[in-house]
Design an enzyme around this catalytic site. Structure first.
Site, PDB file in Angstrom:
ATOM      1  N   LYS A 153      32.934   3.304   7.506  1.00  0.00           N
ATOM      2  CA  LYS A 153      34.180   3.203   6.734  1.00  0.00           C
ATOM      3  C   LYS A 153      34.926   4.508   6.870  1.00  0.00           C
ATOM      4  CE  LYS A 153      36.178   0.149   3.972  1.00  0.00           C
ATOM      5  NZ  LYS A 153      36.092  -1.318   4.017  1.00  0.00           N
TER       6      LYS A 153
HETATM    7  P1  NAD Z   1      45.452  -4.516  -0.747  1.00  0.00           P
HETATM    8  O1  NAD Z   1      45.942  -3.112  -0.835  1.00  0.00           O
HETATM    9  O2  NAD Z   1      46.137  -5.466   0.162  1.00  0.00           O
HETATM   10  O3  NAD Z   1      45.443  -5.178  -2.201  1.00  0.00           O
HETATM   11  C1  NAD Z   1      44.903  -4.597  -3.329  1.00  0.00           C
HETATM   12  C2  NAD Z   1      45.573  -5.263  -4.537  1.00  0.00           C
HETATM   13  O4  NAD Z   1      44.938  -4.826  -5.726  1.00  0.00           O
HETATM   14  C3  NAD Z   1      47.059  -4.900  -4.697  1.00  0.00           C
HETATM   15  O5  NAD Z   1      47.769  -6.046  -5.111  1.00  0.00           O
HETATM   16  C4  NAD Z   1      47.053  -3.852  -5.809  1.00  0.00           C
HETATM   17  O6  NAD Z   1      48.279  -3.789  -6.525  1.00  0.00           O
HETATM   18  C5  NAD Z   1      45.936  -4.408  -6.661  1.00  0.00           C
HETATM   19  N1  NAD Z   1      45.335  -3.471  -7.587  1.00  0.00           N
HETATM   20  C6  NAD Z   1      45.035  -2.171  -7.411  1.00  0.00           C
HETATM   21  N2  NAD Z   1      44.508  -1.650  -8.537  1.00  0.00           N
HETATM   22  C7  NAD Z   1      44.483  -2.663  -9.439  1.00  0.00           C
HETATM   23  C8  NAD Z   1      44.053  -2.784 -10.785  1.00  0.00           C
HETATM   24  N3  NAD Z   1      43.553  -1.730 -11.447  1.00  0.00           N
HETATM   25  N4  NAD Z   1      44.149  -3.986 -11.394  1.00  0.00           N
HETATM   26  C9  NAD Z   1      44.663  -5.056 -10.758  1.00  0.00           C
HETATM   27  N5  NAD Z   1      45.083  -5.009  -9.477  1.00  0.00           N
HETATM   28  C10 NAD Z   1      44.999  -3.825  -8.840  1.00  0.00           C
HETATM   29  O7  NAD Z   1      43.901  -4.387  -0.400  1.00  0.00           O
HETATM   30  P2  NAD Z   1      42.928  -5.515   0.183  1.00  0.00           P
HETATM   31  O8  NAD Z   1      42.804  -5.310   1.633  1.00  0.00           O
HETATM   32  O9  NAD Z   1      43.311  -6.836  -0.367  1.00  0.00           O
HETATM   33  O10 NAD Z   1      41.538  -5.036  -0.448  1.00  0.00           O
HETATM   34  C11 NAD Z   1      41.139  -5.390  -1.776  1.00  0.00           C
HETATM   35  C12 NAD Z   1      39.627  -5.230  -1.902  1.00  0.00           C
HETATM   36  O11 NAD Z   1      38.985  -6.077  -0.944  1.00  0.00           O
HETATM   37  C13 NAD Z   1      39.077  -3.840  -1.631  1.00  0.00           C
HETATM   38  O12 NAD Z   1      37.919  -3.638  -2.412  1.00  0.00           O
HETATM   39  C14 NAD Z   1      38.686  -3.897  -0.156  1.00  0.00           C
HETATM   40  O13 NAD Z   1      37.724  -2.939   0.202  1.00  0.00           O
HETATM   41  C15 NAD Z   1      38.127  -5.303  -0.121  1.00  0.00           C
HETATM   42  N6  NAD Z   1      38.050  -5.902   1.203  1.00  0.00           N
HETATM   43  C16 NAD Z   1      39.146  -6.022   1.992  1.00  0.00           C
HETATM   44  C17 NAD Z   1      39.045  -6.636   3.244  1.00  0.00           C
HETATM   45  C18 NAD Z   1      40.236  -6.879   4.113  1.00  0.00           C
HETATM   46  O14 NAD Z   1      40.073  -7.550   5.141  1.00  0.00           O
HETATM   47  N7  NAD Z   1      41.414  -6.411   3.774  1.00  0.00           N
HETATM   48  C19 NAD Z   1      37.793  -7.095   3.687  1.00  0.00           C
HETATM   49  C20 NAD Z   1      36.683  -6.965   2.843  1.00  0.00           C
HETATM   50  C21 NAD Z   1      36.833  -6.385   1.602  1.00  0.00           C
END
Ligand code: NAD
Length: 419
Positions: free
Chosen positions: A107
């Site tokens: 990561k």
């Molecule tokens: P992103 O930045 O697209 O979305 C994150 C969302 O969470 C945003 O809408 C943001 O406003 C919201 N957010 C942030 N803090 C918040 C809070 N305190 N309360 C409510 N909402 C809040 O990110 P993403 O890529 O969707 O990633 C989200 C999670 O999923 C992370 O933990 C990431 O590691 C995990 N993840 C992502 C992927 C991927 O393919 N993008 C794959 C596996 C895991």
């Protein structure tokens, strides 16, 4: 009450230990697998638009590459720190193993707030960070991808920088999550959300719930959360609450996701959305009445402070590390069924793997190919975890870890110890 330990790396190690105890893992394997192979920390200068120079910090942590090249996303956030990246890197190792793709875990992250950078500054930060980590990444070595606040454009800048750095070697496979015109794959943007939907539907079946009677709340309406919500709704599930960093909205009669998306395309954030009740503080959304809860924002959202108040019957972890070990114990006691992150959100890295294969073969897969193959991988991983959980009478997280650790240990023993 004693303060709960919220250090994500220590949490990842506690989760590992729980499964390692049951597996009676030898001490040297524990010591080897609990810590990352390599922690790279970099500080680098970037020219800002106003002519000033700012120093940025970044990390690339490579946890384990026994089963294949290191693999894992790059996160841009003011809160990024080494222990968070180390936790996320180790979760990647277990994730790639549980879904059985030939990758290890890594990561990365840059400490920055991309909303406060101009596009040109964002590009310069990305290119300089790529240069800083270019000595340890590569299509057969370590393959970054998008995560929070990073996207296909940022991946394109990374590819370009890496190719320039390497005498113009055309190395599309150095990162995944690229734009379609640059070796990207159909369906990558929605892949993690699709995996969340697939595993949620498997759990719904296992719990003998009727999809058209199921309500769902999704915390974090970003990449993972918004696609999870849309795809769950396509399966007949009623989405009654969603949130982002600005607010949480709730309507027990159901939310109109198309209307929300239209609102977001104009306003960027959910704040001010008129057709639902706003929940304050937004974290309370997790405690609202719902059948299914999908935390899809960030770590440490379900803790000993709120686990007791969760009303959902089923939690499917879209985010990495949303539930603490203390909360896990409470949820287990309450018989809330949890599909753990390393299984539930593995759809993204699975399609990343397809993208990488596609790049090596200089092929372009169709959307239908991707969906079919992703579905097969996720359903079979879910089944393996669920079968082991029942057989060993453990929760789904422990079962997923047991499978993942077993695979990495087997490969480690075959490879032996160098020299
Ligand atoms: P992103 O930045 O697209 O979305 C994150 C969302 O969470 C945003 O809408 C943001 O406003 C919201 N957010 C942030 N803090 C918040 C809070 N305190 N309360 C409510 N909402 C809040 O990110 P993403 O890529 O969707 O990633 C989200 C999670 O999923 C992370 O933990 C990431 O590691 C995990 N993840 C992502 C992927 C991927 O393919 N993008 C794959 C596996 C895991």
């Amino acid at each position: 009450m004693e303060q709960e330990n919220l250090n994500p790396f220590q949490i990842a190690q506690m989760q590992f230990d729980k499964a390692a105890d049951i597996l009676k893992l030898e001490e040297w394997l524990r010591l080897l697998l609990k810590k990352p192979d390599r922690n790279l920390s970099v500080d680098f200068p970037v020219k800002m638009d106003d002519g000033s120079i700012r120093i940025f910090s970044g990390y690339r942590v490579q946890h384990n590459n026994t089963r294949g090249p290191y693999k894992g996303g790059i996160r841009y956030s003011p809160e990024v720190n080494l222990d968070e990246v180390r936790a996320l890197a180790s979760w990647m190792t277990w994730k790639t193993a549980v879904v059985n793709i030939p990758f290890g875990g890594a990561k990365g992250g840059v400490v920055c707030d991309p909303t406060k950078l101009s596009p040109a500054e964002l590009e310069r930060v990305t290119r300089r960070f790529t240069y800083e980590i270019s000595k340890i990444i590569g299509p057969d070595v370590d393959i970054p991808a998008p995560d929070i606040n990073t996207n296909a454009q940022i991946m394109a800048w990374m590819v370009d920088t890496y190719c320039m750095e390497n005498n113009d070697h055309y190395s599309l496979g150095v990162v995944t999550g690229k734009p379609l015109c640059l070796g990207g794959i159909e369906g990558r943007a929605e892949a993690t959300g699709r995996g969340v939907m697939i595993t949620a539907m498997e759990a719904i079946k296992e719990l003998k719930m009727k999809p058209n009677k199921v309500t769902a709340v999704v915390q974090g309406y970003g990449n993972v959360g918004s696609h999870s919500a849309r795809l769950l709704a396509e399966q007949g599930i009623k989405i009654i609450g969603v949130s982002d960093i600005s607010t949480a909205i709730y309507n027990p009669k159901g939310l109109d996701l198309k209307d929300i998306d239209a609102y977001l395309s104009k306003n960027k954030m959910l704040k001010g959305y008129p057709k639902a009740e706003h929940i304050t503080p937004k974290e309370k959304l997790l405690e609202m009445k719902t059948d299914l809860l999908v935390p899809a924002a960030l770590e440490n959202q379900i803790t000993t402070k709120n686990a007791d108040k969760i009303q959902a019957k089923l939690i499917v972890e879209g985010a990495n590390g949303p539930t603490t070990p203390g909360a896990d114990q409470i949820l287990n006691k309450k018989k809330i069924f949890v599909v753990p992150d390393i299984l539930a959100n593995s759809g993204g890295v699975t399609v990343s793997y397809f993208e990488w294969v596609q790049n090596i073969e200089r092929e372009q897969w169709t959307y239908e190919d991707v969906i079919r193959k992703l579905n097969a991988k996720m359903v079979s991983a879910y089944k393996a975890v669920s079968d082991l959980a029942k057989k060993e009478k453990v929760d789904m997280r422990t079962a997923a870890y047991m499978i993942a650790i077993g695979k990495v240990v087997e490969a480690t023993k075959f490879r032996g110890i160098f020299p």
